[in-house]
Write an enzyme that holds these catalytic residues in place. Structure first.
Site, PDB file in Angstrom:
ATOM      1  N   LYS A 158     -10.747  -3.034  -7.378  1.00 51.47           N
ATOM      2  CA  LYS A 158      -9.886  -2.431  -5.895  1.00 51.47           C
ATOM      3  C   LYS A 158      -9.505  -4.270  -5.782  1.00 51.47           C
ATOM      4  O   LYS A 158     -10.687  -5.364  -5.594  1.00 51.47           O
ATOM      5  CB  LYS A 158     -10.753  -1.273  -5.012  1.00 51.47           C
ATOM      6  CG  LYS A 158     -10.248  -0.797  -5.789  1.00 51.47           C
ATOM      7  CD  LYS A 158     -11.467   0.157  -4.774  1.00 51.47           C
ATOM      8  CE  LYS A 158     -11.085   1.745  -4.667  1.00 51.47           C
ATOM      9  NZ  LYS A 158     -11.919   2.548  -4.073  1.00 51.47           N
ATOM     10  N   GLY A 164      -4.503   2.307  -0.129  1.00 46.39           N
ATOM     11  CA  GLY A 164      -3.023   3.268  -0.276  1.00 46.39           C
ATOM     12  C   GLY A 164      -3.256   3.264  -1.872  1.00 46.39           C
ATOM     13  O   GLY A 164      -2.032   4.003  -2.025  1.00 46.39           O
ATOM     14  N   GLU A 200     -16.545  -0.995  -7.266  1.00 49.51           N
ATOM     15  CA  GLU A 200     -17.135   0.103  -6.501  1.00 49.51           C
ATOM     16  C   GLU A 200     -17.214   1.256  -7.500  1.00 49.51           C
ATOM     17  O   GLU A 200     -16.796   0.638  -8.656  1.00 49.51           O
ATOM     18  CB  GLU A 200     -16.307   0.795  -5.010  1.00 49.51           C
ATOM     19  CG  GLU A 200     -16.372   0.692  -4.574  1.00 49.51           C
ATOM     20  CD  GLU A 200     -14.819   1.208  -2.916  1.00 49.51           C
ATOM     21  OE1 GLU A 200     -14.571   1.865  -3.481  1.00 49.51           O
ATOM     22  OE2 GLU A 200     -15.188   0.770  -2.093  1.00 49.51           O
ATOM     23  N   LYS A 201     -18.326   1.563  -7.124  1.00 44.82           N
ATOM     24  CA  LYS A 201     -18.825   2.758  -7.965  1.00 44.82           C
ATOM     25  C   LYS A 201     -17.719   3.976  -8.134  1.00 44.82           C
ATOM     26  O   LYS A 201     -17.461   3.977  -7.048  1.00 44.82           O
ATOM     27  CB  LYS A 201     -19.830   3.406  -8.136  1.00 44.82           C
ATOM     28  CG  LYS A 201     -20.368   4.122  -8.662  1.00 44.82           C
ATOM     29  CD  LYS A 201     -21.123   4.679  -9.848  1.00 44.82           C
ATOM     30  CE  LYS A 201     -21.533   5.823 -10.877  1.00 44.82           C
ATOM     31  NZ  LYS A 201     -22.176   5.110 -11.829  1.00 44.82           N
ATOM     32  N   ILE A 203     -15.941   6.777  -8.154  1.00 44.72           N
ATOM     33  CA  ILE A 203     -16.490   8.918  -7.561  1.00 44.72           C
ATOM     34  C   ILE A 203     -15.085   9.613  -8.798  1.00 44.72           C
ATOM     35  O   ILE A 203     -13.948   9.163  -8.672  1.00 44.72           O
ATOM     36  CB  ILE A 203     -16.014   8.768  -6.690  1.00 44.72           C
ATOM     37  CG1 ILE A 203     -16.607   7.741  -5.165  1.00 44.72           C
ATOM     38  CG2 ILE A 203     -16.702  10.220  -6.420  1.00 44.72           C
ATOM     39  CD1 ILE A 203     -18.532   7.475  -5.964  1.00 44.72           C
ATOM     40  N   LYS A 237       0.531  11.495  -0.360  1.00 45.80           N
ATOM     41  CA  LYS A 237       0.468  13.033  -0.585  1.00 45.80           C
ATOM     42  C   LYS A 237       1.909  14.187  -0.704  1.00 45.80           C
ATOM     43  O   LYS A 237       2.846  13.912   0.085  1.00 45.80           O
ATOM     44  CB  LYS A 237      -0.544  12.514   0.698  1.00 45.80           C
ATOM     45  CG  LYS A 237      -1.426  11.796   1.134  1.00 45.80           C
ATOM     46  CD  LYS A 237      -1.687  12.232   2.532  1.00 45.80           C
ATOM     47  CE  LYS A 237      -3.385  10.785   2.602  1.00 45.80           C
ATOM     48  NZ  LYS A 237      -3.232  10.088   3.758  1.00 45.80           N
ATOM     49  N   ARG A 292      -2.654   3.026  12.226  1.00 41.71           N
ATOM     50  CA  ARG A 292      -0.862   4.100  12.393  1.00 41.71           C
ATOM     51  C   ARG A 292      -1.162   5.620  12.217  1.00 41.71           C
ATOM     52  O   ARG A 292      -2.593   5.873  12.683  1.00 41.71           O
ATOM     53  CB  ARG A 292      -0.504   3.328  11.130  1.00 41.71           C
ATOM     54  CG  ARG A 292      -0.212   4.468   9.643  1.00 41.71           C
ATOM     55  CD  ARG A 292       0.595   4.031   8.386  1.00 41.71           C
ATOM     56  NE  ARG A 292       0.784   5.059   7.789  1.00 41.71           N
ATOM     57  CZ  ARG A 292      -0.907   4.484   7.012  1.00 41.71           C
ATOM     58  NH1 ARG A 292      -1.255   3.713   6.547  1.00 41.71           N
ATOM     59  NH2 ARG A 292      -1.022   5.467   5.867  1.00 41.71           N
ATOM     60  N   ARG A 338       5.383  18.525   1.739  1.00 42.59           N
ATOM     61  CA  ARG A 338       6.409  17.084   2.180  1.00 42.59           C
ATOM     62  C   ARG A 338       7.724  17.711   1.347  1.00 42.59           C
ATOM     63  O   ARG A 338       7.205  17.570   0.121  1.00 42.59           O
ATOM     64  CB  ARG A 338       5.894  15.971   2.303  1.00 42.59           C
ATOM     65  CG  ARG A 338       4.756  15.252   2.478  1.00 42.59           C
ATOM     66  CD  ARG A 338       3.965  14.083   2.235  1.00 42.59           C
ATOM     67  NE  ARG A 338       3.381  14.031   3.385  1.00 42.59           N
ATOM     68  CZ  ARG A 338       2.971  12.457   3.111  1.00 42.59           C
ATOM     69  NH1 ARG A 338       3.075  11.502   2.610  1.00 42.59           N
ATOM     70  NH2 ARG A 338       1.568  12.129   3.706  1.00 42.59           N
TER      71      ARG A 338
HETATM   72  C1  MV4 Z   1     -11.535   5.548  -5.754  1.00 43.67           C
HETATM   73  C2  MV4 Z   1     -11.367   6.612  -6.682  1.00 43.67           C
HETATM   74  C3  MV4 Z   1     -13.069   6.768  -7.098  1.00 43.67           C
HETATM   75  N1  MV4 Z   1     -13.653   6.399  -6.973  1.00 43.67           N
HETATM   76  N2  MV4 Z   1     -12.464   4.874  -5.116  1.00 43.67           N
HETATM   77  C4  MV4 Z   1      -6.683   5.740  -3.949  1.00 43.67           C
HETATM   78  C5  MV4 Z   1      -6.359   5.402  -2.815  1.00 43.67           C
HETATM   79  C6  MV4 Z   1      -7.074   4.294  -2.257  1.00 43.67           C
HETATM   80  N3  MV4 Z   1      -7.452   4.926  -0.626  1.00 43.67           N
HETATM   81  C7  MV4 Z   1      -8.492   4.877  -3.222  1.00 43.67           C
HETATM   82  N4  MV4 Z   1      -8.680   5.839  -4.364  1.00 43.67           N
HETATM   83  C8  MV4 Z   1      -9.347   5.866  -4.826  1.00 43.67           C
HETATM   84  N5  MV4 Z   1     -10.940   5.592  -4.137  1.00 43.67           N
HETATM   85  C9  MV4 Z   1     -13.773   4.712  -5.458  1.00 43.67           C
HETATM   86  N6  MV4 Z   1     -14.412   4.469  -5.611  1.00 43.67           N
HETATM   87  C10 MV4 Z   1     -10.477   7.466  -6.850  1.00 43.67           C
HETATM   88  C11 MV4 Z   1      -9.566   7.490  -5.626  1.00 43.67           C
HETATM   89  C12 MV4 Z   1      -7.900   7.700  -5.688  1.00 43.67           C
HETATM   90  C13 MV4 Z   1      -7.544   8.743  -4.919  1.00 43.67           C
HETATM   91  C14 MV4 Z   1      -8.363   9.221  -4.110  1.00 43.67           C
HETATM   92  C15 MV4 Z   1      -7.710  10.169  -3.492  1.00 43.67           C
HETATM   93  C16 MV4 Z   1      -6.558  10.654  -3.222  1.00 43.67           C
HETATM   94  C17 MV4 Z   1      -5.880  10.443  -4.775  1.00 43.67           C
HETATM   95  C18 MV4 Z   1      -6.562   9.174  -5.214  1.00 43.67           C
HETATM   96  C19 MV4 Z   1      -5.767   9.177  -6.597  1.00 43.67           C
HETATM   97  C20 MV4 Z   1      -6.311   8.468  -7.597  1.00 43.67           C
HETATM   98  C21 MV4 Z   1      -7.258   7.585  -7.137  1.00 43.67           C
END
Ligand code: MV4
Length: 456
Positions: A158, A164, A200-201, A203, A237, A292, A338
């Site tokens: 990342k 976002g 990060e790992k 998820i 979203k 915000r 939305r």
């Molecule tokens: C992640 C993840 C899985 N593992 N981090 C997407 C938005 C940003 N805030 C971080 N995101 C993610 N981070 C780790 N370690 C999966 C996402 C992700 C996601 C997270 C929330 C809602 C929708 C998503 C869609 C794709 C990936």
């Protein structure tokens, strides 16, 4: 209390803020681009000033134009809404240097949380759980491979300046990691002017749970419970609800406590959101903090009986937090849909144009936050959100039925909308039972493609 506030935004959120001000006896100044001259926020505000042409850079992102507008109208404060300059620490500093109150957290806190590596470091310091990972920036490929060896694949890279969902890459092997690492750095440099990345790992199949927090300028912080925003598409979203349909009372307490710890650690003031990933085995990991008010704040307002915008304005004016410091319990269940001017049949392509027919849903437990009216011309320059339909009912099941009823009442013609697509989600078995992850929309598409193939 402020006598006059300038709203540095457009669309439904500008209306939302104007309405809050009216009820508080505060005068309002709307700003608008030439593309928004016929927009409702211009008519509903006490005064309005044109600040430039249609493209955001020439108007809603034009800091000198906004400051000038506040100065010539004697506005004492600026509410940034969401998007545009809402999380721009430099803008908050310029406001302060001009003796204009920026309605939001302190610029230092905005900057700290805007840097995702620093935000994670603050979470760790506060005792809020974070995803296993690099513990800071990753400088080179060798370092990246070491981290992956320790936390095991899959991993996600990342950008520190991202957020976002922007600037992320998943890797499953050493080879793909070295490639993804370089691409991610190059993309981060191009997009944010900052190549720093962390690991990060990854998820798999998480849920998106976020906690609404509020703080005042005397170090008091409170949380207003969680929202579940798992139904997304391309990091946008689509449906949000409060409370989440899948948390046990114990999990609800835990995630609230985690959020409160971080908010306290940074002495957070104003409204903010702390985002978590919920894993399949029920653990929460801190993702990022948004400094915000969010699009989906109304679902929290409905179940908590709090006006988040008015509270934001009160604390910005130096008042103490009025919401209870003890834990509040959600009353019933709220869902937000939305409605976007997009064509789901054409990969959600934006669909600007003139609204020829318009009818809003109503009845018990239905709230519609929108700037639409019949004859309104949706400009091509801004995001495609037309309206938010928010329903409130005693239970999640009743809220789902109420939303389907409200979507059936909605009539928007002249542009394509996502209304029917959302109704299909709400009507699905997996949505009703809560058996889904952030991949819901993708899984739905794959299922449809499979059926189409079998038909052939
Ligand atoms: C992640 C993840 C899985 N593992 N981090 C997407 C938005 C940003 N805030 C971080 N995101 C993610 N981070 C780790 N370690 C999966 C996402 C992700 C996601 C997270 C929330 C809602 C929708 C998503 C869609 C794709 C990936």
């Amino acid at each position: 209390m402020f006598k006059k506030i300038l709203i540095a935004n457009r669309g439904e959120i500008a209306l939302r803020i104007i309405r809050a001000c009216k009820e508080m006896g505060i005068k309002t100044v709307a700003v608008y681009s030439t593309a928004d001259a016929e927009s409702l926020h211009v008519h509903l505000a006490d005064e309005s000033i044109c600040i430039g042409r249609g493209p955001s850079k020439e108007s809603y992102l034009n800091i000198p134009a906004l400051i000038t507008a506040a100065e010539i109208t004697d506005a004492e404060a600026i509410h940034p809404g969401y998007g545009f300059l809402a999380e721009n620490a430099h803008f908050a500093e310029v406001c302060a240097s001009c003796q204009i109150k920026f309605i939001g957290p302190k610029p230092e806190v905005m900057r700290l949380m805007g840097d995702k590596v620093q935000a994670i470091a603050m979470a760790k310091k506060a005792g809020t759980p974070t995803t296993p990972g690099s513990d800071g920036p990753v400088k080179d490929e060798k370092h990246a491979l070491e981290v992956a060896k320790r936390i095991k694949y899959p991993v996600i890279i990342k950008a520190s300046a991202g957020g976002g969902g922007r600037g992320m890459r998943v890797a499953h092997t050493d080879l793909s990691l070295t490639q993804a690492f370089q691409t991610c750095r190059a993309e981060a440099e191009a997009a944010f002017g900052n190549a720093e990345v962390y690991i990060e790992k990854y998820i798999e199949e998480p849920r998106h749970i976020e906690v609404q927090v509020m703080g005042d300028e005397y170090g008091h912080v409170a949380h207003l419970g969680e929202r579940d925003c798992t139904i997304q598409r391309s990091h946008q979203k689509l449906i949000e609800e409060a409370p989440s349909g899948v948390l046990s009372p114990k999990q609800r307490r835990i995630v609230g406590k985690y959020a409160l710890k971080l908010a306290k650690e940074v002495k957070y003031s104003s409204a903010g959101t702390i985002e978590f990933l919920l894993t399949k085995d029920g653990n929460f990991y801190f993702m990022e903090m948004n400094t915000r008010v969010q699009v989906e704040h109304p679902v929290t307002e409905e179940v908590m009986g709090v006006d988040i915008i008015q509270e934001q304005i009160r604390v910005a004016a130096g008042e103490k937090l009025s919401i209870a410091k003890t834990e509040m319990e959600p009353r019933g269940h709220a869902i937000e849909c939305r409605i976007n001017a997009e064509n789901p049949e054409d990969n959600f392509r934006p669909s600007p144009g003139t609204i020829t027919t318009y009818h809003v849903p109503g009845g018990p437990g239905v709230r519609v936050d929108t700037h639409l009216y019949q004859g309104y011309k949706v400009p091509p320059y801004y995001d495609s959100m037309l309206a938010k339909i928010i329903v409130h009912a005693p239970t999640r099941n009743e809220a789902i039925k109420r939303m389907i009823r409200a979507l059936d009442e909605l009539v928007v013609e002249g542009v394509h909308t996502t209304a029917l697509f959302l109704k299909n989600i709400l009507s699905s078995e997996s949505f009703r039972t809560g058996n889904y992850s952030t991949h819901y929309v993708d899984d739905m598409r794959k299922k449809k493609e499979k059926i189409d193939k079998e038909k052939k």
